[in-house]
Write a protein that holds these residues in place. Structure first.
Motif: not given
Length: 181
Positions: A141-149, A151-158
């Motif tokens: 959520a912080v990354l999306r807010e910072f980039t202003g995108k 719908k930016l996909p976030c990497a999830r390491f399972k």
């Protein structure tokens, strides 16, 4: 209730198995779903063996669980892990406490008050296990807010991160270590 009395040990084993099944490592959504099932099964078993709870609670709980899971699914992607983790912790803690209460009733009721602690401890354990997923969602959520995108996909390491062995320390060459030819 007298019908179930001869089968009380089988019913107890079924309840404890359901609670143990919910303890498997899963993502927050799966933890919430298995917690809902385990809570419902343990409540039905608890009523069958004589745990002093209102028989309408499992029926009301079924509706509440369905609404909670539907609401969590409707939340934004970054808020879902928190909602699922809260539901999983509550329902799995309830399942553990009710299973403990069923065992207590079958053994004479001597440790029934301790079952509240068992349920709370299991819920806390489930909450702690979901910390990584909740933190990943917050970071996303912080990354999306910072980039202003948004719908930016976030990497999830399972998988698990395994640490490798540290490289061997390099030795320093000093003047005292040198030998004249």
């Amino acid at each position: 209730m007298a019908i179930f009395w001869p089968y009380r040990r089988v019913v107890l084993v079924a309840a404890l198995s359901a609670a143990a099944w919910a303890a498997q490592a899963q993502d927050a959504r799966a933890q919430a779903r298995t917690g809902a099932v385990a809570d419902g099964v343990s409540a039905a078993v608890g009523i069958a063996v004589g745990v002093p709870i209102n028989p309408l609670l499992p029926l009301l709980g079924l509706g509440f669980k369905a609404v909670t899971l539907q609401h969590a699914e409707s939340l934004p992607e970054t808020e879902r892990p928190l909602a699922y983790a809260m539901a999983a912790a509550g329902w799995q803690g309830s399942a553990a406490g009710t299973s403990c209460a069923a065992a207590s009733v079958l053994s004479g009721g001597s440790f029934l008050p301790a079952c509240l602690v068992v349920g709370a401890a299991w819920g806390w354990k489930t909450w702690d296990e979901s910390e990584r997923e909740r933190l990943d969602a917050d970071r996303c959520a912080v990354l999306r807010e910072f980039t202003g995108k948004p719908k930016l996909p976030c990497a999830r390491f399972k998988g698990r991160i395994e640490r490798t062995a540290a490289p061997p320390a390099r030795s320093m060459i000093t003047a005292q270590g040198l030998v004249a030819p």
